[in-house]
Design a protein around this motif. Structure first.
Motif, PDB file in Angstrom:
ATOM      1  N   LEU A  30     -10.950 -21.175  56.376  1.00 51.62           N
ATOM      2  CA  LEU A  30     -11.982 -21.261  57.435  1.00 51.62           C
ATOM      3  C   LEU A  30     -12.908 -19.956  57.311  1.00 51.62           C
ATOM      4  CD1 LEU A  30     -10.378 -22.588  60.494  1.00 51.62           C
ATOM      5  CD2 LEU A  30     -12.135 -23.649  59.057  1.00 51.62           C
ATOM      6  N   CYS A  77     -15.081 -20.797  54.288  1.00 53.98           N
ATOM      7  CA  CYS A  77     -16.058 -21.603  54.720  1.00 53.98           C
ATOM      8  C   CYS A  77     -17.249 -20.999  55.404  1.00 53.98           C
ATOM      9  CB  CYS A  77     -15.290 -22.810  55.362  1.00 53.98           C
ATOM     10  SG  CYS A  77     -16.523 -24.017  56.058  1.00 53.98           S
ATOM     11  N   HIS A  78     -16.998 -20.237  56.429  1.00 49.36           N
ATOM     12  CA  HIS A  78     -17.929 -19.658  57.257  1.00 49.36           C
ATOM     13  C   HIS A  78     -18.835 -18.663  56.384  1.00 49.36           C
ATOM     14  CE1 HIS A  78     -19.765 -17.159  60.394  1.00 49.36           C
ATOM     15  NE2 HIS A  78     -19.580 -18.133  61.086  1.00 49.36           N
ATOM     16  N   CYS A 100     -16.797 -23.567  63.451  1.00 56.29           N
ATOM     17  CA  CYS A 100     -15.886 -22.886  62.451  1.00 56.29           C
ATOM     18  C   CYS A 100     -15.296 -21.821  63.249  1.00 56.29           C
ATOM     19  CB  CYS A 100     -16.574 -22.519  61.446  1.00 56.29           C
ATOM     20  SG  CYS A 100     -15.442 -21.977  59.998  1.00 56.29           S
ATOM     21  N   THR A 103     -14.772 -33.886  64.199  1.00 55.91           N
ATOM     22  CA  THR A 103     -15.969 -33.157  63.856  1.00 55.91           C
ATOM     23  C   THR A 103     -17.169 -33.875  63.935  1.00 55.91           C
ATOM     24  OG1 THR A 103     -14.236 -31.913  62.261  1.00 55.91           O
ATOM     25  CG2 THR A 103     -16.928 -31.942  61.962  1.00 55.91           C
ATOM     26  N   LYS A 117     -24.195 -27.583  56.135  1.00 58.62           N
ATOM     27  CA  LYS A 117     -22.736 -26.901  56.876  1.00 58.62           C
ATOM     28  C   LYS A 117     -21.717 -27.691  57.301  1.00 58.62           C
ATOM     29  CE  LYS A 117     -25.205 -22.824  58.706  1.00 58.62           C
ATOM     30  NZ  LYS A 117     -26.508 -23.082  58.243  1.00 58.62           N
ATOM     31  N   LEU A 130     -17.715 -27.712  56.355  1.00 56.23           N
ATOM     32  CA  LEU A 130     -16.657 -27.647  57.192  1.00 56.23           C
ATOM     33  C   LEU A 130     -15.628 -28.775  56.945  1.00 56.23           C
ATOM     34  CD1 LEU A 130     -15.268 -26.511  59.544  1.00 56.23           C
ATOM     35  CD2 LEU A 130     -16.816 -27.531  61.214  1.00 56.23           C
TER      36      LEU A 130
END
Length: 534
Positions: A333, A336-337, A281, A267, A346, A350
């Motif tokens: 996820l 998270c988004h 993501c 990442t 951001k 992530l």
């Protein structure tokens, strides 16, 4: 002057429109049989041909030498002027910037005049869902009884925002996303005509990234061509600003191996290359969806959103992960988004989620996470009080009153007969206000019932003193309990399951039922009336 590829290669007749045969066939038949409607509604995602088909239809019904198949001839003065946008009888309106009632009133006044050169005056209104409420009423009036020489073609990407009164007066056609195979073939044909060196793998990746929109695909091809040289899959990846496919699978492999350091390393490399974390993501979610379909036995090639050469990698990875783990990872996820939209960093969001996915303790218990609610105990105030041993004293809890601290100690009273160990010490959760603010974005209804509440923690057990009796009822709902558990876990950085316990704070006054309250009020009114009349 150079013209963008998506404008240069815009379809000029129905034969050039791809992946929409159910629409082009119907429209050509209506034109050929002279049975056209007075209003049409074209819906579908962006770049699928809504406005293009509206322009072709407007040309065809006014063409003086149209073909036997219903296509415009493209050679007469009407067709050529329409191509240049110089035909006054075909009016295109962008409802995003002309959405007031005055704009629609001007349109309605113009419908009373006959066409200057054509048989029909055609109004093409794009982004029709952007009209104001008063503008809808003005448009409805002219669509109810339109003049015989007027045709309306409305286009929108958000059909749910169009009033039913408008929809019911139109012939509705839904444009499908263009198939990846059709976009790939079209890109290769255009690249050959434009003398662009495009590899089939690059064309497939462009088609995949365009998400069924031909305009997006041509814009990306134009961008890649400006880099010069042969357009390969890697050059498309660089031009589009997305993560390389190998990096996506490397992160997923690290998640499967519960290697958080490796996942964060990949990442970080992508972040250093200016890759958008929200887009990363999305790409992880896309591949996890493919894994979900494979594990569920629904992994037909037409359902998977991946390149052909990636199917072998997905099948190998799907054998190493359970369906429950995939579904749980997708949920994390997606959360998270959603948080990224309100987060200043951001990357942190992530990375925090990837660490959750790679935590051995949490992954080991994932099979029960989607199917069972967290351990929750909502106690009533009628329970007999008992003081458990070895809990913190009221003086050790600076943010709580003595009565509230005593209530917190009484949380473990019901555990004495169950064999559960009492908490060794209670610590106040100092950032409880921040947790409630974060939880308000997830579940505002339950968040409202937590006003003036306090929380304490002992290990993975969270004790909540609520000032609102209704919170105890809401917490019994499985979805509410799970969402509260997830928010607490994220904000406190906890792993494993969380035991949530809740009761009313000391001094909370019981609230009479609404029906009983109304009866009492009615009795009071009756007595007052009796006194006055006597």
């Amino acid at each position: 002057m150079y013209q963008a590829l998506y404008r240069k290669w815009r379809p000029r007749s129905f034969d050039d429109v791809i992946s929409q045969p159910h629409i082009t066939t119907a429209l050509r038949n209506q034109i050929r049989e002279e049975k056209t409607a007075h209003a049409y509604l074209f819906t579908g995602s962006r770049g699928t041909g809504k406005t293009t088909c509206a322009r072709i239809f407007a040309k065809a019904i006014n063409c003086t030498h149209r073909t036997a198949s219903g296509n415009p001839c493209l050679a007469c003065d009407i067709c050529q002027d329409a191509e240049r946008g110089a035909l006054s009888d075909i009016i295109e309106i962008d409802a995003a910037s002309n959405n007031s009632v005055d704009d629609i009133r001007d349109l309605r006044e113009g419908t009373v005049y006959l066409p200057e050169r054509c048989r029909y005056k055609v109004y093409i209104i794009d982004e029709i869902h952007m009209l104001s409420p008063s503008a809808w009423g003005a448009l409805l009036k002219v669509m109810e009884e339109p003049p015989a020489h007027v045709k309306f073609i409305l286009a929108t990407t958000e059909i749910h925002k169009v009033p039913a009164t408008i929809v019911s007066r139109c012939q509705r056609y839904t444009f499908h996303r263009i198939r990846t195979e059709d976009i790939t073939q079209r890109l290769l044909e255009i690249a050959e005509q434009e003398q662009i060196d495009l590899e089939p793998a690059g064309a497939q990746l462009i088609a995949h990234l365009s998400d069924g929109g031909m305009r997006d695909a041509l814009s990306l091809l134009d961008q890649c061509a400006s880099l010069g040289g042969t357009i390969t899959a890697s050059s498309v990846t660089a031009a589009a600003g997305v993560a390389g496919r190998d990096s996506i699978f490397a992160i997923l492999q690290a998640v499967q191996q519960q290697d958080g350091a490796k996942a964060l390393a990949y990442t970080g490399q992508l972040y250093d290359q200016s890759k958008d974390m929200a887009r990363l993501c999305d790409e992880l979610l896309e591949q996890l969806r493919n894994l979900m379909l494979l594990r569920a036995g629904a992994g037909q090639p037409e359902l998977l959103t991946c390149l052909p050469e990636e199917q072998a990698q997905l099948k190998a990875l799907s054998k190493e992960i359970s369906l429950e783990q995939v579904i749980w990872a997708i949920g994390r996820l997606q959360e998270c988004h959603a948080r990224m939209a309100h987060s200043l960093n951001k990357r942190v969001e992530l990375e925090m989620t990837l660490l959750q996915l790679t935590t051995p303790m949490r992954t080991a218990g994932v099979s029960s996470a989607p199917t069972s609610a967290p351990q929750v105990a909502a106690e009533s105030e009628e329970q007999p009080a008992a003081v458990p041993p070895a809990v913190s004293t009221p003086a050790a809890i600076p943010s709580a009153s003595a009565a509230d601290a005593a209530s917190a100690r009484n949380f473990s009273e019901s555990e004495e007969g169950t064999g559960a160990s009492a908490p060794a010490a209670l610590e106040p959760i100092t950032n409880w206000a921040d947790i409630l603010e974060q939880y308000g974005t997830v579940n505002p209804a339950v968040r409202g019932s937590l006003a003036e509440s306090q929380a304490f923690r002992s290990g993975n057990t969270v004790f909540i003193l609520a000032a609102n009796r209704f919170f105890l009822t809401l917490l019994k709902n499985r979805d509410n309990a799970i969402s509260l558990e997830e928010t607490i876990r994220q904000c406190l950085g906890l792993t494993g399951s969380i035991n949530i316990r809740a009761k009313l704070a000391a001094g909370t006054q019981p609230q009479p039922p609404k029906a009983q309250d109304l009866i009492q009020k009615a009795k009071g009114c009756h007595l007052d009336t009796a006194v006055e009349t006597s």
